[in-house]
Design an enzyme around this catalytic site. Sequence first.
Site, PDB file in Angstrom:
ATOM      1  N   GLU A 195      12.423   4.407 -10.306  1.00  0.00           N
ATOM      2  CA  GLU A 195      13.097   5.646 -10.690  1.00  0.00           C
ATOM      3  C   GLU A 195      14.220   5.825  -9.692  1.00  0.00           C
ATOM      4  O   GLU A 195      13.980   5.895  -8.488  1.00  0.00           O
ATOM      5  CB  GLU A 195      12.088   6.795 -10.603  1.00  0.00           C
ATOM      6  CG  GLU A 195      12.576   8.041 -11.293  1.00  0.00           C
ATOM      7  CD  GLU A 195      12.264   9.248 -10.483  1.00  0.00           C
ATOM      8  OE1 GLU A 195      11.090   9.524 -10.233  1.00  0.00           O
ATOM      9  OE2 GLU A 195      13.229   9.910 -10.069  1.00  0.00           O
TER      10      GLU A 195
ATOM     11  N   CYS B 290      14.882  14.699  -8.027  1.00  0.00           N
ATOM     12  CA  CYS B 290      15.464  13.725  -8.970  1.00  0.00           C
ATOM     13  C   CYS B 290      15.972  14.430 -10.218  1.00  0.00           C
ATOM     14  O   CYS B 290      16.800  13.896 -10.938  1.00  0.00           O
ATOM     15  CB  CYS B 290      14.459  12.657  -9.356  1.00  0.00           C
ATOM     16  SG  CYS B 290      12.815  12.962  -8.798  1.00  0.00           S
TER      17      CYS B 290
HETATM   18  P1  NAP Z   1      16.143   4.111  -0.445  1.00  0.00           P
HETATM   19  O1  NAP Z   1      17.156   3.869   0.602  1.00  0.00           O
HETATM   20  O2  NAP Z   1      16.350   3.465  -1.759  1.00  0.00           O
HETATM   21  O3  NAP Z   1      14.724   3.652   0.156  1.00  0.00           O
HETATM   22  C1  NAP Z   1      13.539   3.679  -0.637  1.00  0.00           C
HETATM   23  C2  NAP Z   1      12.664   2.489  -0.257  1.00  0.00           C
HETATM   24  O4  NAP Z   1      13.284   1.280  -0.689  1.00  0.00           O
HETATM   25  C3  NAP Z   1      12.452   2.359   1.235  1.00  0.00           C
HETATM   26  O5  NAP Z   1      11.125   1.940   1.451  1.00  0.00           O
HETATM   27  C4  NAP Z   1      13.439   1.277   1.632  1.00  0.00           C
HETATM   28  O6  NAP Z   1      13.006   0.556   2.763  1.00  0.00           O
HETATM   29  C5  NAP Z   1      13.453   0.384   0.410  1.00  0.00           C
HETATM   30  N1  NAP Z   1      14.737  -0.302   0.236  1.00  0.00           N
HETATM   31  C6  NAP Z   1      15.969   0.289   0.192  1.00  0.00           C
HETATM   32  N2  NAP Z   1      16.924  -0.642   0.002  1.00  0.00           N
HETATM   33  C7  NAP Z   1      16.282  -1.843  -0.084  1.00  0.00           C
HETATM   34  C8  NAP Z   1      16.722  -3.199  -0.275  1.00  0.00           C
HETATM   35  N3  NAP Z   1      18.007  -3.483  -0.415  1.00  0.00           N
HETATM   36  N4  NAP Z   1      15.792  -4.175  -0.307  1.00  0.00           N
HETATM   37  C9  NAP Z   1      14.485  -3.881  -0.159  1.00  0.00           C
HETATM   38  N5  NAP Z   1      14.013  -2.628   0.037  1.00  0.00           N
HETATM   39  C10 NAP Z   1      14.884  -1.606   0.063  1.00  0.00           C
HETATM   40  O7  NAP Z   1      15.941   5.645  -0.748  1.00  0.00           O
HETATM   41  P2  NAP Z   1      15.775   6.901   0.241  1.00  0.00           P
HETATM   42  O8  NAP Z   1      15.622   6.450   1.642  1.00  0.00           O
HETATM   43  O9  NAP Z   1      14.709   7.706  -0.319  1.00  0.00           O
HETATM   44  O10 NAP Z   1      17.093   7.731   0.076  1.00  0.00           O
HETATM   45  C11 NAP Z   1      18.374   7.193   0.089  1.00  0.00           C
HETATM   46  C12 NAP Z   1      19.114   7.667  -1.146  1.00  0.00           C
HETATM   47  O11 NAP Z   1      18.315   7.411  -2.311  1.00  0.00           O
HETATM   48  C13 NAP Z   1      19.403   9.140  -1.241  1.00  0.00           C
HETATM   49  O12 NAP Z   1      20.525   9.514  -0.518  1.00  0.00           O
HETATM   50  C14 NAP Z   1      19.568   9.320  -2.728  1.00  0.00           C
HETATM   51  O13 NAP Z   1      20.860   8.970  -3.101  1.00  0.00           O
HETATM   52  C15 NAP Z   1      18.610   8.350  -3.331  1.00  0.00           C
HETATM   53  N6  NAP Z   1      17.339   8.966  -3.809  1.00  0.00           N
HETATM   54  C16 NAP Z   1      17.260   9.303  -5.104  1.00  0.00           C
HETATM   55  C17 NAP Z   1      16.107   9.870  -5.587  1.00  0.00           C
HETATM   56  C18 NAP Z   1      15.976  10.243  -7.017  1.00  0.00           C
HETATM   57  O14 NAP Z   1      14.897  10.621  -7.410  1.00  0.00           O
HETATM   58  N7  NAP Z   1      17.010  10.164  -7.813  1.00  0.00           N
HETATM   59  C19 NAP Z   1      15.014  10.081  -4.756  1.00  0.00           C
HETATM   60  C20 NAP Z   1      15.108   9.709  -3.430  1.00  0.00           C
HETATM   61  C21 NAP Z   1      16.284   9.140  -2.978  1.00  0.00           C
HETATM   62  P3  NAP Z   1      13.464   0.916   4.275  1.00  0.00           P
HETATM   63  O15 NAP Z   1      12.219   1.329   4.951  1.00  0.00           O
HETATM   64  O16 NAP Z   1      14.005  -0.341   4.830  1.00  0.00           O
HETATM   65  O17 NAP Z   1      14.480   2.004   4.173  1.00  0.00           O
END
Ligand code: NAP
Length: 525
Positions: A265, A302
């Site tokens: 998601e 979200c």
């Molecule tokens: P995220 O950066 O996507 O991280 C979520 C998980 O995915 C973390 O465990 C992260 O590991 C892992 N991950 C991220 N990039 C990866 C990659 N390239 N390869 C492998 N694993 C990866 O999300 P977030 O930290 O929750 O928030 C960052 C942004 O996500 C927000 O600013 C927002 O834009 C978006 N977000 C959207 C929603 C929604 O529901 N629409 C919800 C939450 C966040 P690590 O431990 O290494 O970080």
Amino acid sequence: MNLTGEMLIGQKAVKGSRDPIHAINPATNERLEPGYAGGTQADVENACQLAWEAFDRYRETSLEDRATFLETIADEIEALGDALVERAVAESGLPQARIQGERGRTCGQLRLFAKTVRAGEWLDVRVDPAMPDRQPMPRADLRQRHIALGPVVVFGASNFPLAFSVAGGDTASALAAGCPVIVKAHAAHPGTGELVGRAIQAAVKKCGLPEGVFSLMFGSGREVGTALVSDERIKAAGFTGSRSGGIALWKAAQSRPEPIPFYAEMSSINPVFLLPAALKARGEEMGKAFVGSLNMGAGQFCTNPGLVIAIKGPELDVFIKAAGEAVKESSAQTMLTPGIFEAYENGVKSLQDSGKAQEVARGQKGESPNQCQTGLFKTSAQDFLASHALQDEVFGSTSLVVECADEAELKKVAEHLEGQLTATLQMDDADLDAARKLLPTLERKAGRILVNGWPTGVEVCDAMVHGGPFPATSDSRTTSVGTAAIFRFLRPVCYQDLPEGLLPDAIKNDNPLKLRRLLDGKREK
Ligand code: NAP
């Protein structure tokens, strides 16, 4: 309970050997102890092997035993008491009342899945008895039930440290389906993760289940997360987070020798359509209510309403004025992490620098670290249609109003939208025709369609769909909230001509589980 900074692999607590990460209190930028050292490939190997060894036994636990396990997890989480709330507040910057509510939702959804497991409808039992005398060909005895997919990896979400993290919706639905779960904890709230993980670990022990039913790992997504998704013993994954993270992990899941379902998601801007009669009757009221929804959880839902679409004119001006005033009065709110705050600031700057969006109002500036300033912008339908970047999610409390020339242009904007979790219609009776014309488009674009409500606030129930076409999710056929989420982790198996002694209970002739089967084409009462 003292936090140790250890991973939980089966019943063991294991210290990782990568550089430790610390949670940051986003309200103060203070570093929180302890450090959480990430796991290695050997730790991943260990957790996957235990999960695999647990799978066949766990998936055949009785409905009652599995339901009791889910209820025991909820009891154990509640038994953590104030320590859990305090840690989650410190790690997320979310208010105490919100975290308490989220704990209620987390335990409520575990208990709802227990009820679902007991009812057994998810087994979707179909029996087509043999027809040996059928002409021109006899029919074999055919029986179908659903079984669990296998061990599942869950990526905890940053924005719901309880309800969509270690014991959140993905974990609850996978465990309900009969899948062992390995959680890759979110780095934003590792202490909350450890507390909840220990509650699940205790429930596994209390219920006498194989230890590999649950593990919790720390470490980077690129290393630990990718290794978990790539392991041949893992058969599905659930993810909530950014579009880039979701796509990277989805690609890893698809490029394995055996590709697996990856339920991500990711990003949704949740359009709200203000139809003409509603706008004329209650533009001011809607403006205020809209900002209430926009500001919920500092916009980090979200389902946050990031886009408003309406026909230009004095009625829309009334809405924009009222919303703008409410935005100006909006207090700054602490965001979940310094990184998410920075991404929000960059997103707002991109809107400002786009040359296509005009600032309507900004909220109050924050005095503490990582506080987001609410924002309202507007643009023309022509600019919106010409600039794809205006559809990018700005994760936080900022929204964009799209002004359309007429109904035809409004429909064009709707057609131009990417996939969404929700689409909302604000409408009165006189808008029925216009709404009817929009509905087929909205059905193609979104997982949930609302009338005269606001998209924030997702009920956990049987009818909920929290899903939608890409990029809202990676698989539009499913939901990640509500009891239907269990189907993500199941697959049908057909049993042909098996002797009674070999049949699983669910499809035995005398129906010992008392399920409502589809028997020879007719649903049993
Ligand atoms: P995220 O950066 O996507 O991280 C979520 C998980 O995915 C973390 O465990 C992260 O590991 C892992 N991950 C991220 N990039 C990866 C990659 N390239 N390869 C492998 N694993 C990866 O999300 P977030 O930290 O929750 O928030 C960052 C942004 O996500 C927000 O600013 C927002 O834009 C978006 N977000 C959207 C929603 C929604 O529901 N629409 C919800 C939450 C966040 P690590 O431990 O290494 O970080």
